[in-house]
Design an enzyme around this catalytic site. Structure first.
Site, short mmCIF file in Angstrom:
data_model
loop_
_atom_site.label_atom_id
_atom_site.label_comp_id
_atom_site.label_asym_id
_atom_site.label_seq_id
_atom_site.Cartn_x
_atom_site.Cartn_y
_atom_site.Cartn_z
N TYR A 11 6.38 -53.03 64.81
CA TYR A 11 4.88 -52.36 65.15
C TYR A 11 5.14 -51.67 66.39
CZ TYR A 11 0.08 -52.46 67.38
OH TYR A 11 -0.87 -52.32 67.88
N LYS A 35 10.67 -57.85 58.95
CA LYS A 35 9.41 -57.62 59.11
C LYS A 35 9.15 -56.30 59.37
CE LYS A 35 8.14 -62.24 60.39
NZ LYS A 35 8.86 -62.83 61.48
N TYR A 140 8.53 -69.82 71.61
CA TYR A 140 8.58 -68.39 71.39
C TYR A 140 8.69 -68.05 72.97
CZ TYR A 140 7.04 -63.51 71.58
OH TYR A 140 6.92 -62.24 72.20
N HIS A 188 -3.13 -61.65 63.98
CA HIS A 188 -3.69 -61.13 65.07
C HIS A 188 -4.97 -60.75 64.95
CE1 HIS A 188 0.88 -60.58 66.03
NE2 HIS A 188 0.47 -61.19 67.03
#
Ligand code: UFG
Length: 340
Positions: A11, A35, A140, A188
């Site tokens: 993205y 992804k 993360y 999201h």
């Protein structure tokens, strides 16, 4: 000479690739396509492969005369990182050594690194400055903080020069069209709200309505993906001009609650979103808002989309014109799309 963009088919990566291309910069993308989407980078060479593959990296650096790196490739979901810390540390920390070793072998010393607001953990002050204590609450955020430490030590020992960009909530799509946010599964807020408005989901669930915020829902700082890509370009330029290694926050400095985001989307689209109130999602701090004064002062970064409605509008254009994301093309050509 090319700039290597790892994770460039993702993205934020694909928006940055486009920004680099529009400056006439030669780019090579390395992406596993786990992804990312081949269709997101139709113009620059795309090497499909893994960041941990040292011999592939060596070939890419040699064949494309790589002279700087923008490193996006990473796993980036907080919830997933709690369930699979092994993958997060292996990919986000372990593979970084392969990249740094290859850079040293090829005398490449400039790196722009994707970091995150998740390095801070629960904020002690709002807006959050870069010097805020770093106590990440999930693997993360921890993996990105380890990576920043590794970069700092490499910079001191080996002369690496890097800028780490700590994104707050990336959103929106390039108004020029053709690329946008497409995650599977999507987690999201803004894409989920817009997919609900497109009838692809029955409702949006609000994760927690009892936070200590004015309307009880979490507050976040949404920043346009093109403003993020601008920051990468400014960082590369600064490193070329000899700027020292550092880290910058990237946000608009204004927080919006989940309910405010939903209302803003309703206003942009002139439709009503079915909403359910749900439980808190583990690991979500109540409020995350960036102070981005440092990059504004030092690199003259100025967001072009400071307004939430304008950010949502660009996302809405993308989702309406690509209701299945990049998938319609993938159905024809397989997930990787046509091969170059
Ligand atoms: N939310 C909902 N319902 C949903 C999805 C999200 O209420 O269906 C809420 C979340 O609880 C959160 C807000 O909307 O309060 C934003 O959630 P996102 O999942 O869109 O984004 P996050 O704030 O969780 O994640 C972002 C980045 C991460 C980064 C994190 C730092 O995407 O990479 O901020 O906390 F790690």
């Amino acid at each position: 000479m090319s700039i290597l963009v790892t994770g460039g088919a993702g993205y934020i990566g694909s928006h940055t690739v486009r920004a680099l291309e529009s400056r006439g910069q030669e780019v090579v993308v390395l992406d596993s396509l786990e992804k990312g989407h081949r269709q997101a980078v139709p113009n620059s060479p795309l090497v499909e492969g893994d960041l941990g593959d040292a011999s592939l990296l060596d070939t890419v650096f040699r064949d494309f005369s790589v002279n700087a790196v923008v490193h996006f490739a990473a796993h980036s979901l907080v919830g997933e990182s709690v369930k699979r810390p092994d993958i997060y540390f292996k990919n986000n920390v372990g593979c970084l050594f392969t990249l740094l070793d290859t850079m040293r072998n090829h005398s490449v010393d400039r790196l722009v690194f994707s970091s995150t607001a998740a390095v801070y953990g629960e904020p002690k002050e709002i807006p959050i400055p870069e010097c805020h204590p770093k106590t990440p609450e999930n693997p993360y955020g921890e993996s990105k903080l380890f990576a920043e430490t590794i970069l700092r030590r490499h910079s001191e020992a080996f002369g690496l020069r890097y800028i780490a960009l700590r994104y707050f909530n990336a959103a929106g799509a390039d108004p020029a069209g053709g690329i946008g946010e497409d995650h599977t599964p999507e987690s999201h807020l803004i894409p989920l709200v817009l997919q609900t408005l497109l009838g692809q989901r029955p409702h949006i669930e609000i994760f927690g309505t009892d936070y200590p915020t004015p309307d009880g829902t979490c507050i976040r700082d949404y920043v346009h993906v093109n403003d993020l890509s601008d920051a990468h370009i400014l960082s590369l330029d600064a490193l070329s001009a000899g700027a020292p290694s550092t880290a910058y926050n990237l946000g608009n400095g204004r927080g919006f609650s989940v309910r405010e985001v939903i209302h803003a989307a309703e206003k942009v689209t002139q439709q009503t979103v079915p909403v359910l109130s749900g439980q808190r999602r583990p690991g979500d701090p109540a409020i995350l808002v960036a102070s981005s004064e440092k990059i504004q002062e030092e690199l003259r970064w100025k967001p072009k989309f400071p307004d939430l409605a304008a950010i949502i509008e660009t996302a809405w254009d993308w989702h309406r014109s690509h209701p299945n994301g990049f998938r319609s093309q993938e159905a024809k050509h397989g997930k990787g799309g046509p091969r170059s």
